[in-house]
Motif scaffolding. Structure first.
Motif, PDB file in Angstrom:
ATOM      1  N   VAL A  54       0.841  -1.192   0.000  1.00 59.46           N
ATOM      2  CA  VAL A  54       0.000   0.000   0.000  1.00 59.46           C
ATOM      3  C   VAL A  54       0.877   1.242   0.000  1.00 59.46           C
ATOM      4  O   VAL A  54       1.842   1.317   0.758  1.00 59.46           O
ATOM      5  N   VAL A  55       0.559   2.197  -0.878  1.00 64.65           N
ATOM      6  CA  VAL A  55       1.248   3.487  -0.877  1.00 64.65           C
ATOM      7  C   VAL A  55       0.256   4.550  -0.423  1.00 64.65           C
ATOM      8  O   VAL A  55      -0.834   4.659  -0.974  1.00 64.65           O
ATOM      9  N   LEU A  56       0.634   5.283   0.589  1.00 66.39           N
ATOM     10  CA  LEU A  56      -0.203   6.387   1.087  1.00 66.39           C
ATOM     11  C   LEU A  56       0.578   7.680   0.977  1.00 66.39           C
ATOM     12  O   LEU A  56       1.799   7.683   1.033  1.00 66.39           O
ATOM     13  N   ARG A  57      -0.132   8.788   0.810  1.00 64.93           N
ATOM     14  CA  ARG A  57       0.561  10.080   0.801  1.00 64.93           C
ATOM     15  C   ARG A  57       0.178  10.872   2.036  1.00 64.93           C
ATOM     16  O   ARG A  57      -0.973  10.912   2.443  1.00 64.93           O
ATOM     17  N   THR A  58       1.177  11.465   2.653  1.00 64.45           N
ATOM     18  CA  THR A  58       0.938  12.311   3.822  1.00 64.45           C
ATOM     19  C   THR A  58       1.081  13.763   3.406  1.00 64.45           C
ATOM     20  O   THR A  58       1.710  14.071   2.400  1.00 64.45           O
ATOM     21  N   ALA A  59       0.470  14.651   4.161  1.00 65.11           N
ATOM     22  CA  ALA A  59       0.539  16.066   3.815  1.00 65.11           C
ATOM     23  C   ALA A  59       0.733  16.895   5.064  1.00 65.11           C
ATOM     24  O   ALA A  59       0.267  16.538   6.138  1.00 65.11           O
ATOM     25  N   GLN A  60       1.457  17.979   4.919  1.00 71.63           N
ATOM     26  CA  GLN A  60       1.485  18.957   6.005  1.00 71.63           C
ATOM     27  C   GLN A  60       1.753  20.335   5.419  1.00 71.63           C
ATOM     28  O   GLN A  60       2.317  20.465   4.339  1.00 71.63           O
ATOM     29  N   ARG A  61       1.309  21.321   6.163  1.00 76.19           N
ATOM     30  CA  ARG A  61       1.555  22.686   5.731  1.00 76.19           C
ATOM     31  C   ARG A  61       2.838  23.166   6.408  1.00 76.19           C
ATOM     32  O   ARG A  61       2.940  23.137   7.639  1.00 76.19           O
ATOM     33  N   VAL A  62       3.828  23.550   5.627  1.00 76.18           N
ATOM     34  CA  VAL A  62       5.076  24.041   6.188  1.00 76.18           C
ATOM     35  C   VAL A  62       4.813  25.433   6.761  1.00 76.18           C
ATOM     36  O   VAL A  62       4.384  26.344   6.045  1.00 76.18           O
ATOM     37  N   ALA A  63       5.032  25.560   8.064  1.00 73.65           N
ATOM     38  CA  ALA A  63       4.654  26.795   8.746  1.00 73.65           C
ATOM     39  C   ALA A  63       5.343  28.018   8.139  1.00 73.65           C
ATOM     40  O   ALA A  63       4.717  29.064   7.939  1.00 73.65           O
ATOM     41  N   SER A  64       6.621  27.872   7.806  1.00 77.40           N
ATOM     42  CA  SER A  64       7.388  29.061   7.383  1.00 77.40           C
ATOM     43  C   SER A  64       6.905  29.604   6.040  1.00 77.40           C
ATOM     44  O   SER A  64       6.828  30.818   5.850  1.00 77.40           O
ATOM     45  N   THR A  65       6.554  28.724   5.097  1.00 78.89           N
ATOM     46  CA  THR A  65       6.201  29.217   3.763  1.00 78.89           C
ATOM     47  C   THR A  65       4.703  29.150   3.499  1.00 78.89           C
ATOM     48  O   THR A  65       4.205  29.751   2.563  1.00 78.89           O
ATOM     49  N   GLY A  66       4.004  28.403   4.318  1.00 78.69           N
ATOM     50  CA  GLY A  66       2.567  28.255   4.091  1.00 78.69           C
ATOM     51  C   GLY A  66       2.236  27.292   2.967  1.00 78.69           C
ATOM     52  O   GLY A  66       1.085  27.101   2.631  1.00 78.69           O
ATOM     53  N   ARG A  67       3.265  26.699   2.368  1.00 77.06           N
ATOM     54  CA  ARG A  67       3.003  25.783   1.262  1.00 77.06           C
ATOM     55  C   ARG A  67       2.739  24.371   1.771  1.00 77.06           C
ATOM     56  O   ARG A  67       3.227  23.960   2.814  1.00 77.06           O
ATOM     57  N   LEU A  68       1.977  23.616   0.983  1.00 78.07           N
ATOM     58  CA  LEU A  68       1.754  22.226   1.320  1.00 78.07           C
ATOM     59  C   LEU A  68       2.967  21.401   0.914  1.00 78.07           C
ATOM     60  O   LEU A  68       3.578  21.638  -0.116  1.00 78.07           O
ATOM     61  N   GLU A  69       3.286  20.420   1.733  1.00 75.77           N
ATOM     62  CA  GLU A  69       4.366  19.505   1.377  1.00 75.77           C
ATOM     63  C   GLU A  69       3.855  18.083   1.553  1.00 75.77           C
ATOM     64  O   GLU A  69       3.173  17.782   2.528  1.00 75.77           O
ATOM     65  N   PHE A  70       4.164  17.251   0.589  1.00 69.20           N
ATOM     66  CA  PHE A  70       3.639  15.897   0.632  1.00 69.20           C
ATOM     67  C   PHE A  70       4.745  14.895   0.905  1.00 69.20           C
ATOM     68  O   PHE A  70       5.856  15.030   0.385  1.00 69.20           O
ATOM     69  N   GLY A  71       4.445  13.928   1.736  1.00 62.95           N
ATOM     70  CA  GLY A  71       5.360  12.815   1.964  1.00 62.95           C
ATOM     71  C   GLY A  71       4.685  11.525   1.534  1.00 62.95           C
ATOM     72  O   GLY A  71       3.584  11.539   0.989  1.00 62.95           O
ATOM     73  N   GLU A  72       5.359  10.414   1.748  1.00 62.83           N
ATOM     74  CA  GLU A  72       4.777   9.136   1.380  1.00 62.83           C
ATOM     75  C   GLU A  72       5.032   8.118   2.464  1.00 62.83           C
ATOM     76  O   GLU A  72       6.072   8.144   3.109  1.00 62.83           O
ATOM     77  N   THR A  73       4.089   7.241   2.618  1.00 62.53           N
ATOM     78  CA  THR A  73       4.305   6.112   3.504  1.00 62.53           C
ATOM     79  C   THR A  73       3.948   4.847   2.752  1.00 62.53           C
ATOM     80  O   THR A  73       2.855   4.737   2.204  1.00 62.53           O
ATOM     81  N   HIS A  74       4.895   3.926   2.694  1.00 68.69           N
ATOM     82  CA  HIS A  74       4.679   2.662   1.998  1.00 68.69           C
ATOM     83  C   HIS A  74       4.501   1.580   3.045  1.00 68.69           C
ATOM     84  O   HIS A  74       5.201   1.563   4.052  1.00 68.69           O
ATOM     85  N   VAL A  75       3.563   0.693   2.795  1.00 67.78           N
ATOM     86  CA  VAL A  75       3.287  -0.368   3.762  1.00 67.78           C
ATOM     87  C   VAL A  75       3.316  -1.719   3.063  1.00 67.78           C
ATOM     88  O   VAL A  75       2.695  -1.898   2.019  1.00 67.78           O
ATOM     89  N   PHE A  76       4.061  -2.658   3.660  1.00 68.57           N
ATOM     90  CA  PHE A  76       4.028  -4.051   3.210  1.00 68.57           C
ATOM     91  C   PHE A  76       3.286  -4.824   4.275  1.00 68.57           C
ATOM     92  O   PHE A  76       3.679  -4.825   5.441  1.00 68.57           O
ATOM     93  N   LEU A  77       2.200  -5.460   3.868  1.00 70.73           N
ATOM     94  CA  LEU A  77       1.382  -6.185   4.835  1.00 70.73           C
ATOM     95  C   LEU A  77       1.375  -7.662   4.476  1.00 70.73           C
ATOM     96  O   LEU A  77       1.012  -8.042   3.360  1.00 70.73           O
ATOM     97  N   GLY A  78       1.788  -8.511   5.433  1.00 64.99           N
ATOM     98  CA  GLY A  78       1.758  -9.955   5.215  1.00 64.99           C
ATOM     99  C   GLY A  78       0.935 -10.627   6.299  1.00 64.99           C
ATOM    100  O   GLY A  78       0.347  -9.956   7.157  1.00 64.99           O
ATOM    101  N   ARG A  79       0.912 -11.935   6.244  1.00 64.65           N
ATOM    102  CA  ARG A  79       0.115 -12.667   7.216  1.00 64.65           C
ATOM    103  C   ARG A  79       0.546 -12.332   8.633  1.00 64.65           C
ATOM    104  O   ARG A  79      -0.278 -12.116   9.511  1.00 64.65           O
ATOM    105  N   ASN A  80       1.846 -12.268   8.860  1.00 63.02           N
ATOM    106  CA  ASN A  80       2.321 -12.063  10.223  1.00 63.02           C
ATOM    107  C   ASN A  80       3.376 -10.956  10.314  1.00 63.02           C
ATOM    108  O   ASN A  80       4.300 -11.017  11.094  1.00 63.02           O
ATOM    109  N   TYR A  81       3.238  -9.978   9.433  1.00 59.00           N
ATOM    110  CA  TYR A  81       4.173  -8.838   9.541  1.00 59.00           C
ATOM    111  C   TYR A  81       3.562  -7.596   8.905  1.00 59.00           C
ATOM    112  O   TYR A  81       2.647  -7.683   8.081  1.00 59.00           O
ATOM    113  N   ILE A  82       4.088  -6.476   9.294  1.00 59.25           N
ATOM    114  CA  ILE A  82       3.767  -5.209   8.634  1.00 59.25           C
ATOM    115  C   ILE A  82       5.020  -4.352   8.638  1.00 59.25           C
ATOM    116  O   ILE A  82       5.683  -4.204   9.665  1.00 59.25           O
TER     117      ILE A  82
END
Lengths: 340, 340, 340, 340, 340
Positions: B92-120
């Protein structure tokens, strides 16, 4: 379709033609030897053509037993990306794109692929960049190439889709630059505004063209990925899914840029109307500061016999001062109401 | 991707790695110990990585037996939110977002998840906010964590989706503020109008970016919710439905704000054209009140030998009064026809 | 969410709670008695809450055995209209709307419904109008109420959807009034034009909000109507179809009004540009009629020693007449070319 | 809903009521005789009502055994076109349209149809044109009428859909006329431009209303055509397909006209901005041709003791000529740069 | 529908009528002989009609046993492209297009096709180009024509779709030319801008018409391609797929051109507003350069007894020089701030 790249003129129509067995290049072939090579078990033939003449294409058709309609498509070029199933083969049309450095315009080429159980034929039209890299990359990973011609198709699509990425990224960058120009419009001159508008339009045109090339590609890739298309080994499907993801990303970026450009144009129009209001106010203010002294001067230019002020010793100076005062009062008033 | 947050530089690539049994933390693990831990029945492994180097990622791949393509995606980052099924795991690929306080611009990050029967396995890229809170929250509710790695995926998605809420709400608020500025345009100056236009454009750009991050998330969540995705226990599905609802709400809000901004820009343009008309009328009225006396003065400035009025004793004053009367008449007339 | 309606402050959180058997009110209940009442065959419990505290809600949850997630939704409010199935119950979120008389703004409330085999729980948030009428209407038709809690849900939805009708009709009327103002723009002043623009925007904002509340309602109603939602007796389905029809009509009206407002704004802009052209022409015409006499006056204000006209006996009068003639000629010319 | 057509006031609510057997009119019936007639095999009853009072409608309901909800719909009118299935009957709502000659506005009526195995009830609301023609046409083709009430429904729908055709064609024509006015804008005056804008808006409003009436009709017709709607004999289906085609054509025309009107408005705005530029240039040119002589006159109106030109014998004439030359030079210059 | 092509007036309504066996023309037939020819095994009848009178059409109907509704459609013309299945035949409506050379306007015709097991009837309405070429081409490839009437339908559709290609390509070219005019607006005059706007609108109108003709064609072709339409031999399907591809390309091009024209109009408006700003600035600059000397002249035209400068020997020249200096200073200032 004469292009400026002189060194392409020596390119032979048959770029490379070889039989592959177990993932390795088994033998280079001439066109005549293809049919014989196809009859050998466990190997497949990969031939790459560049803008072949009709006679050559007919010869190739005969060797592989390709369908008439597909060959006609391959001759005509100017197809849209599509995938067509024939009884024993798959015909795929892909569009390639590149930005011509000298003019900055996008130019589109086409690559047609005939995929059979034990062969793959690629026909390249009007694309400046050869696909030689694809063959080299494939030959460098024999364990993957051993999956057969389906893997070659993946490698080719991956190669072509990757060509779009820098183009789209460059457009994203240009859109960002344009935002700067448009939103800081007031400081730049009208020439800059004119150029920005033209750039917005031209970028939009490029995006419309790109979309026409990329959007049907998603459909092609999706069919390769999901349906029971023959000659695509199951192991290769995750790879096509990867290509599919890239295409979707390109599409989303193209759509986002189009929407941004539309908004940018609207914002631009809005800002220019603001600027117009601002100029009108400023012009008016200065005009008033000239018109009022002119009116006063006109009054004291009248020829009435009896205008007492005219006889005053300092009448002239008083008039000058009153003109100045009037102008200054206007100046202050306009400043306060932000017309200046 | 150098960012201004200095204290992140000490962050180790392996944030935390532990085995969980029955909903409780059983043991902290090093990367080498993972494979052994996976072979124990009734426990699962949860490892969190932050911008790992390729070598570490390859090591992790080996421990969990992850698919090559997914790992390549995790290295490249710059993916769109997606869910991909591999034989024995979900990527699973998810995108994270936050507003950078200094510039007011949005910045996006990513979180990748590998999910198995007995692990994440979670791999975080370019996100300033760590996911440590997720682990703490999960460990605080062992009865839920006992559902296995599927529940962890839910907790992570919930955490990430919740990050979008304040961003979208802030934009909603800004849109409301802009409405005020735009509709009360007449009192504010042109500078305010220019700024409002720029703000509208920039908000729209943010919304376009947000939409690209949030919209595919709905698709990901929907698949987790409805289809037979492995490793998601049935009990967890209502929780994913809850996340899905939040995503839909975000999407609806984003679309509504986009539509409002488009309307606001159009209303803005309309209002500025009204204002232009209004200014033009007012300017004209004042110009007329200056031009008419100037014309009268011009007439009595003519040098004809025989202009009887010039010899009148009060001719000058009569002229002045008539100028005044003319201007006043114009003033009243313009007032009546609402030009002033 | 403090509102101006003082007399609501005394409202108790439990509006009414009763058991119904065979369509008639069997007994009033306290919250504690619910569980006992539920165990009696052939009767169902209907409880209505108004902005309950969390403790009360938890108590109610226990009595009916409701799902955790649904209760959390009911506490948070700020949900979008939705229908969620839990094992043994249905959770429905509806949005209510009313126009606040003092400000003219739309305000939205929420009503959450838990529907089980033999109970219905309604939780009202931020809605000024109580649902007491629903209970009275239901108790007045025992033969219908005997269908059970599913019929109560219908009655409630019907009641809520009916609240939207006057709001949408009022907007339709306002749009028609605005059309008049916009199309007869020329006679009205700029203030009217400014106000019309602002009204158009605000109506559009209301419509965007309404759409967010009404559109998902259609989906909720459709699921109640078509799918095998438990606890909805088959006889009640035609009634839900009726509600569905109303929702679709509301939606269509909202969309039509939005489109009309967009067109109205465009027509408005167009008309104001026409008006601007018209004003510019008229202003120019009058300016010319002042400028030409001023020029003539200037000429005879020159100090050349030898200007024969100046010595003519009627020179001055001839000059005045020629000014008048010039102005009249301009007037007639401008009239003919429709600049005046 | 009082209309100007006086001769409709005498219309009785029961337009006609008769039993049909084998495609021919068997007997005229009063409302009381219906139930008896229905019990005769091989015949069906067709009753036409015009704005019936509730009491009559209830009587009719009883005779045919119609569903409560459908009857309530038929009383309320103001429904959207729809088709509803009840156990043993089909309820269809259709909207009729006509252009009121005196005001030019569109007015919509409604026709409700109850279709059973051996009966058809039509209830007409607010439509000026009676459906008498439908009955006559049906009675004139007994071999078709023998197909039963399903054929009557077709005849009615065909009749109603055909009413839309002249309305839509008239709008197409008006759009074409408007194109002429808009594109030849320069020759027409501002009044024409204002009127064209208003016409565009009003046509668009009409199209939005028409679409709301026609679009759901396609859905109704499609269901009659494809699904297993009872009481529609298979032989009648090709006829409904024909009606369906007409509806689709109407819809396509409505959409095309809407798009054209949007473009026409945009082109109009564009053309008026061009006209504004043109006027501004022309005005400026003439202003310059007046301002320069005025400036020269001002210079020689100065009272310096020593201005040699003033003493020249032909100074005045030279000044006049130089003014003329300056103006002419400006004229030629502006002509060349196309400002005049 | 009188057209200017005189030599069409002699065209007989029956263009050609013949029986074909084994792909070759077996016999020319009169209308009366058709029924007999149809009873011969192994041959099919192909008749081409051009705007036949109703009586002839009824005669043809009788010979082939065609359905009433289809014949009525064929008489009325003004159908949209569609495919309708009757028990034993297929009825297809196609629209043809051509650009009338004299007016440059698009004109649409219609071709109706009745396809049966062993016959094909084509009815051409209002199309200038005859379909004779289709028959010749078919007769030239007997091996294909032997596939029966289904192949003739393909040949006809291919022929008609190919007619759209040059029209759409010409529009593409015109759009490109317009881009040049619009983006280089500043150098061209207002007349060019007006014409460009009108051209944009007219091209858009053409595209809207084309779309109405081409888009439903895709649907027709798709049904011929995929579903079990009788009388279409399986071998012919790849050919229909080819036609389908062409239609999709036409559609995509039409949509792309529409989008480009919308953008072009917006860019045009934007550029003209820039131009307006530019002109306003330039006009203002020149006005100031005239107004300031006029004001100075006014001052020295005042009649104060004591204005020392007036007595200076070179006062006049100093005044002239100061006027010049003021104007020059303004000129330089405006140049610097880019108003000139």
């Amino acid at each position: 379709m004469d292009r400026e790249v002189g060194d392409l003129s020596q390119v032979t129509p048959v770029i490379d033609c070889a039989a592959y067995a177990g993932g390795s290049r088994a033998a280079a072939l001439t066109v005549d030897q293809i049919q014989a090579a196809l009859s050998c078990d466990g190997q497949f033939v990969w031939i790459g053509l560049y803008e072949p003449e009709q006679s050559l294409l007919r010869q190739v058709q005969q060797q592989f037993g390709l369908h008439d309609l597909a060959i006609e498509d391959a001759i005509n070029a100017h197809q849209r990306p599509k995938l067509e199933l024939y009884e024993d083969s798959v015909f795929v049309v892909l569009r390639t794109a590149q930005r011509v450095a000298s003019t900055g315009r996008l130019e589109f080429g086409e690559t047609h692929v005939f995929l059979g159980r034990n062969y793959i034929v690629t026909v390249r039209h009007g694309s400046l960049r050869s696909h030689v890299g694809v063959r080299q990359r494939c030959e460098a990973t024999p364990q993957l190439l051993a999956q057969g011609p389906g893997y070659v198709l993946y490698a080719l699509m991956d190669f072509i889709v990757d060509q779009y990425l820098p183009i789209v990224m460059q457009i994203e960058e240009e859109v960002q630059n344009l935002e700067g120009v448009v939103l800081d419009d007031s400081t730049a001159g009208d020439a800059a505004a004119t150029e920005a508008t033209a750039r917005i339009y031209l970028l939009k045109r490029d995006l419309v063209s790109l979309r026409r090339a990329v959007a049907p590609l998603a459909d092609v890739c999706n069919r390769l990925l999901r349906f029971d298309i023959p000659h695509i080994p199951a192991d290769t499907r995750p790879y096509f899914r990867d290509v599919y993801d890239h295409i979707i990303r390109l599409n989303e970026s193209i759509d986002a840029q189009r929407e941004l450009l539309t908004s940018a144009l609207e914002a631009h129009l809005s800002l220019m109307t603001v600027a117009q209001n601002e100029h009108m106010k400023r012009i008016t203010a200065w005009a008033a500061m000239i018109a009022v002294p002119t009116m006063i001067a006109g009054i004291y230019g009248m020829n009435f016999a009896n205008i007492p002020e005219l006889q005053w010793k300092y009448g002239y100076y008083i008039a000058l001062v009153s003109m100045l005062v009037a102008s200054l009062a206007l100046y202050v008033g306009f400043k306060r109401s932000r017309w200046l």
